[in-house]
Each structure stands twice: as structure tokens, then as C-alpha cells.
Write a protein that holds these residues in place. Structure first.
Motif, PDB file in Angstrom:
ATOM      1  N   VAL A   1       0.834  -1.201   0.000  1.00  0.00           N
ATOM      2  CA  VAL A   1       0.000   0.000   0.000  1.00  0.00           C
ATOM      3  C   VAL A   1       0.868   1.249   0.000  1.00  0.00           C
ATOM      4  N   ILE A   2       1.920   1.268   0.804  1.00  0.00           N
ATOM      5  CA  ILE A   2       2.812   2.433   0.840  1.00  0.00           C
ATOM      6  C   ILE A   2       3.413   2.676  -0.540  1.00  0.00           C
ATOM      7  N   GLU A   3       3.931   1.623  -1.152  1.00  0.00           N
ATOM      8  CA  GLU A   3       4.581   1.748  -2.455  1.00  0.00           C
ATOM      9  C   GLU A   3       3.601   2.247  -3.514  1.00  0.00           C
ATOM     10  N   VAL A   4       2.443   1.633  -3.597  1.00  0.00           N
ATOM     11  CA  VAL A   4       1.477   2.004  -4.633  1.00  0.00           C
ATOM     12  C   VAL A   4       0.944   3.416  -4.382  1.00  0.00           C
ATOM     13  N   ALA A   5       0.805   3.810  -3.117  1.00  0.00           N
ATOM     14  CA  ALA A   5       0.286   5.141  -2.790  1.00  0.00           C
ATOM     15  C   ALA A   5       1.228   6.263  -3.211  1.00  0.00           C
ATOM     16  N   THR A   6       2.487   5.961  -3.511  1.00  0.00           N
ATOM     17  CA  THR A   6       3.386   6.997  -4.030  1.00  0.00           C
ATOM     18  C   THR A   6       3.047   7.385  -5.458  1.00  0.00           C
ATOM     19  N   GLY A   7       2.244   6.584  -6.148  1.00  0.00           N
ATOM     20  CA  GLY A   7       1.933   6.837  -7.546  1.00  0.00           C
ATOM     21  C   GLY A   7       2.992   6.348  -8.505  1.00  0.00           C
ATOM     22  N   GLY A   8       4.061   5.790  -7.996  1.00  0.00           N
ATOM     23  CA  GLY A   8       5.174   5.384  -8.843  1.00  0.00           C
ATOM     24  C   GLY A   8       4.895   4.279  -9.834  1.00  0.00           C
ATOM     25  N   PRO A   9       4.100   3.261  -9.486  1.00  0.00           N
ATOM     26  CA  PRO A   9       3.982   2.113 -10.389  1.00  0.00           C
ATOM     27  C   PRO A   9       3.214   2.365 -11.683  1.00  0.00           C
ATOM     28  N   PHE A  10       2.634   3.556 -11.848  1.00  0.00           N
ATOM     29  CA  PHE A  10       1.700   3.755 -12.948  1.00  0.00           C
ATOM     30  C   PHE A  10       2.390   4.328 -14.182  1.00  0.00           C
ATOM     31  N   GLY A  11       3.143   3.472 -14.863  1.00  0.00           N
ATOM     32  CA  GLY A  11       3.787   3.873 -16.098  1.00  0.00           C
ATOM     33  C   GLY A  11       5.165   3.280 -16.257  1.00  0.00           C
ATOM     34  N   MET A  12       5.847   3.740 -17.294  1.00  0.00           N
ATOM     35  CA  MET A  12       7.214   3.320 -17.607  1.00  0.00           C
ATOM     36  C   MET A  12       7.931   4.536 -18.175  1.00  0.00           C
ATOM     37  N   GLN A  13       9.219   4.671 -17.869  1.00  0.00           N
ATOM     38  CA  GLN A  13       9.952   5.811 -18.404  1.00  0.00           C
ATOM     39  C   GLN A  13      11.357   5.416 -18.840  1.00  0.00           C
ATOM     40  N   LEU A  14      11.781   6.047 -19.918  1.00  0.00           N
ATOM     41  CA  LEU A  14      13.149   5.968 -20.406  1.00  0.00           C
ATOM     42  C   LEU A  14      13.703   7.380 -20.310  1.00  0.00           C
ATOM     43  N   ILE A  15      14.583   7.610 -19.346  1.00  0.00           N
ATOM     44  CA  ILE A  15      15.060   8.946 -19.029  1.00  0.00           C
ATOM     45  C   ILE A  15      16.263   9.280 -19.902  1.00  0.00           C
TER      46      ILE A  15
ATOM     47  N   SER B   1      13.849  11.554 -23.679  1.00  0.00           N
ATOM     48  CA  SER B   1      13.028  10.806 -22.733  1.00  0.00           C
ATOM     49  C   SER B   1      11.739  10.344 -23.402  1.00  0.00           C
ATOM     50  N   LEU B   2      11.304   9.150 -23.038  1.00  0.00           N
ATOM     51  CA  LEU B   2      10.070   8.573 -23.551  1.00  0.00           C
ATOM     52  C   LEU B   2       9.302   7.922 -22.415  1.00  0.00           C
ATOM     53  N   GLY B   3       7.993   7.758 -22.610  1.00  0.00           N
ATOM     54  CA  GLY B   3       7.185   7.137 -21.582  1.00  0.00           C
ATOM     55  C   GLY B   3       6.289   6.048 -22.116  1.00  0.00           C
ATOM     56  N   ASN B   4       5.922   5.138 -21.233  1.00  0.00           N
ATOM     57  CA  ASN B   4       4.914   4.107 -21.476  1.00  0.00           C
ATOM     58  C   ASN B   4       5.206   3.295 -22.738  1.00  0.00           C
ATOM     59  N   GLY B   5       4.265   3.202 -23.658  1.00  0.00           N
ATOM     60  CA  GLY B   5       4.436   2.342 -24.814  1.00  0.00           C
ATOM     61  C   GLY B   5       5.636   2.702 -25.662  1.00  0.00           C
ATOM     62  N   GLU B   6       5.878   3.995 -25.867  1.00  0.00           N
ATOM     63  CA  GLU B   6       7.037   4.416 -26.653  1.00  0.00           C
ATOM     64  C   GLU B   6       8.333   4.019 -25.952  1.00  0.00           C
ATOM     65  N   ALA B   7       8.353   4.137 -24.633  1.00  0.00           N
ATOM     66  CA  ALA B   7       9.536   3.724 -23.878  1.00  0.00           C
ATOM     67  C   ALA B   7       9.758   2.232 -24.012  1.00  0.00           C
ATOM     68  N   ALA B   8       8.684   1.453 -23.919  1.00  0.00           N
ATOM     69  CA  ALA B   8       8.821   0.001 -24.029  1.00  0.00           C
ATOM     70  C   ALA B   8       9.368  -0.394 -25.392  1.00  0.00           C
TER      71      ALA B   8
ATOM     72  N   THR C   1      -0.283  -2.018 -22.779  1.00  0.00           N
ATOM     73  CA  THR C   1      -1.019  -2.196 -21.522  1.00  0.00           C
ATOM     74  C   THR C   1      -1.173  -0.894 -20.742  1.00  0.00           C
ATOM     75  N   TYR C   2      -0.282   0.068 -20.981  1.00  0.00           N
ATOM     76  CA  TYR C   2      -0.395   1.327 -20.235  1.00  0.00           C
ATOM     77  C   TYR C   2      -1.644   2.096 -20.642  1.00  0.00           C
ATOM     78  N   ASP C   3      -1.933   2.150 -21.941  1.00  0.00           N
ATOM     79  CA  ASP C   3      -3.175   2.780 -22.380  1.00  0.00           C
ATOM     80  C   ASP C   3      -4.386   2.000 -21.878  1.00  0.00           C
TER      81      ASP C   3
END
Length: 313
Positions: A31-45, A208-215, A297-299
Motif C-alpha cells: 500500500v505504501i509503495e502504490v500510494a506513491t503513484g510510482g507504479p503507474f507507467g514506464m519511463q526511459l530517461i 526521454s520517452l514514456g509508457n508504450g514508446e519507452a517500451a 497495456t499502459y493505455d
């Protein structure tokens, strides 16, 4: 395949550290981890560094949000010089455990094979400061580890960590509301929707790219040989924490009444986790195929959460 919750070790340093500070009233680390909002996506920095977390997200962006979601507050202090920071830490630790980080893990020499900075963040709970050493509960598997003061201060400067301020710590943890785990997760769904839509106030570096483009781009990088440390970053950290986060996300979304979104997150967890063995044995086509299956899957997750929010009005 039915989703089975994961219980075991993993690089959950800040969630584990929060749980230690909150004690018997702490929610699960999931719950702590998911509540940070971090798991919702993917990023290529910057076109080079991949994480299975939200575009533009860094851990410190989610800490206050997570504490608010679960009904807690804390006091943050940071900055100053090494001597004043150490004095501040010693004074706080005399009153109770202290949440500290980010630290540069490479300066923590109780970790085997750590000989210098590696650009990896870490968080610990400080128990005592005395006799030229700092006593910590290190959630990476080292309870009551003794860290020489000079090593600890070098790590705490966090000069080679790409976010945060030197000498950051949290104290005075106070429970201000009784919040169920389900309600905590429901409260961060709007943030999850924004994260999956790649809405961020953080200025991202070029490339930088996110989500499907990052994958898709990471799949291409893997097919090209996964060089420049990409393979090692994936097998030692990013896949492990990414699959764990997504497994926990599936559990939390189901608890919060989002079964379709939970199923999608469970699929994401299986796809990310499936990359570990291929990357270790250098079966790069198999790992790339998993990423390409992950991309849409992100969309889908975004749509499921938006539809559920509209449907429940």
C-alpha cells in the motif's frame, strides 16, 4: 493465469523504511509503495535509463502523497553542512528512529562489493549516532548495520543521486487519520490516471520517452545488445522492483474495487517479471518481445481506471 500476491525480498527500501517508522499501525509495504503513484507507467530517461515507473516520477515526488493517503504526516529537514547535519541527525536519533535518504548506496560499504558511488539511491532507518559510527536498519537485508560516520556522510550528501537534497531526513511521524487500505488506494487513483497520461511538471531531459514508446525503444536497445550497463541495470534492479511494484499494484487495485485494472496490472507484472531469465542468459529477442507485449497495456490501464471513475461517478 490467476494472479498470486508476491511475498519476499526485493528493493523496496523507502517503503520498508516507512513501515519500520510507522510500526504496528503501518499499512503493508504494498500500500505504501502504490500510494506513491510510482507504479503507474514506464519511463526511459534521457534515452538511456529505464525504470518501470511513471513518466517524470522520482521517489521523493510521492512520499508526502503516500503519507497523506495512509493518514500520516512527518517533518522533513534537509541541507546544511556535514557537521550540522550530523548533529541534527544525532539529536533526532536520541529521541527515536529517523528515516534518512536518499543516500548513495555505493558509499555504504557494509554492502558487499560497494567501493564507491554508483548513482543508486537508497533509504535507511537510523537508530543511533555514536562512537564514529551510525547504527542503521538497512532494509536491503542488514539490520543493525554499523556504518562509519565518514562513509555515512558521503552517502548522505547524495551527490551522485539524480534527485533530492543533501542530508534529507524525516522525523515526527504522526498518525492523523484512520484510513483503510482500500480508501488509501482509492484516494490516489486520480494521480494514477494523470501518471498514466504522462502528465508531469518535471522537465525531462531530451530523448526521454514514456509508457508504450519507452517500451518499444527499450526493446530496440535490448535487441542491439543491451550495452552501456542496460543489461546489468535491468537484471539487478529495474526488473525486480518493477515486477514487484506491479504485482502489488494488482493486489491494491483489486482491494480498492478496480478488478479490470487489477487484471491489467497483474499482466504487466507477469510481463516484466518474465524478462529476468532471458536478460540473464542474454536471450535478448525474448526480453524484447515481452516489452512489445507490455507496450499497449499502459493505455489499457489508463482506460480502465478512467472508465471505472466515470462509472462510479
Amino acid at each position: 493465469m490467476r494472479h498470486t500476491p508476491y511475498v519476499g525480498s526485493g528493493p523496496y527500501c523507502y517503503a520498508n523504511s516507512f513501515a519500520m517508522l510507522l510500526g504496528e499501525r503501518a499499512p503493508s509495504t504494498a500500500v505504501i509503495e502504490v500510494a506513491t503513484g510510482g507504479p503507474f507507467g514506464m519511463q526511459l530517461i534521457g534515452g538511456t535509463t529505464v525504470f518501470f515507473d511513471a513518466y517524470g516520477w522520482k521517489p521523493e515526488l510521492g512520499f508526502d502523497q503516500a503519507l497523506e493517503a495512509i493518514g500520516w504526516t512527518s517533518t522533513v529537514s534537509r541541507g546544511g553542512d556535514a557537521a550540522s547535519a550530523l548533529a541534527r541527525l544525532a539529536d533526532a536519533a536520541a529521541k527515536g528512529p529517523v528515516w534518512v535518504g536518499p543516500l548513495e548506496m555505493g558509499h555504504l560499504h557494509h554492502h558487499p562489493e560497494m567501493t564507491g558511488p554508483i548513482g543508486v539511491d537508497h533509504f535507511v532507518v537510523v537508530l543511533d549516532v555514536a562512537d564514529e559510527r551510525v547504527l542503521v536498519h538497512d532494509p536491503h537485508g542488514y539490520p543493525y548495520a554499523q556504518v562509519p560516520v565518514d562513509d555515512f556522510l558521503a552517502a548522505w550528501r547524495a551527490e551522485t543521486v539524480d534527485y533530492g537534497d543533501p542530508y534529507t531526513m524525516r522525523t515526527d511521524f504522526q498518525k492523523v487519520a484512520d484510513v483503510t487500505d482500500a480508501d488509501a488506494i482509492r484516494s490516489i487513483v486520480p494521480t494514477a490516471v494523470k501518471r498514466l497520461a504522462m502528465q508531469t511538471d518535471v522537465e525531462m531531459p531530451p530523448g526521454s520517452l514514456g509508457n508504450g514508446e519507452a517500451a518499444e525503444r527499450v526493446a530496440q536497445m535490448i535487441e542491439a545488445g543491451a550495452g552501456d550497463g542496460l543489461r546489468e541495470h535491468l537484471v539487478y534492479f529495474a526488473i525486480r522492483v518493477g515486477a514487484r511494484r506491479l504485482s502489488d499494484t494488482a493486489d491494491c487495485l483489486l482491494l480498492a474495487g478496480h478488478p479490470e485494472a487489477a487484471e491489467i496490472a497483474a499482466t504487466q507484472a507477469r510481463l516484466v517479471g518474465s524478462m529476468q531469465h532471458p536478460m540473464v542468459i542474454r536471450d535478448f529477442p525474448a526480453a524484447a518481445a515481452a516489452l512489445r507485449e507490455l507496450a499497449p497495456t499502459y493505455d489499457r490501464l489508463h482506460a480502465a481506471l478512467v472508465q471505472r471513475r466515470v462509472g462510479t461517478g
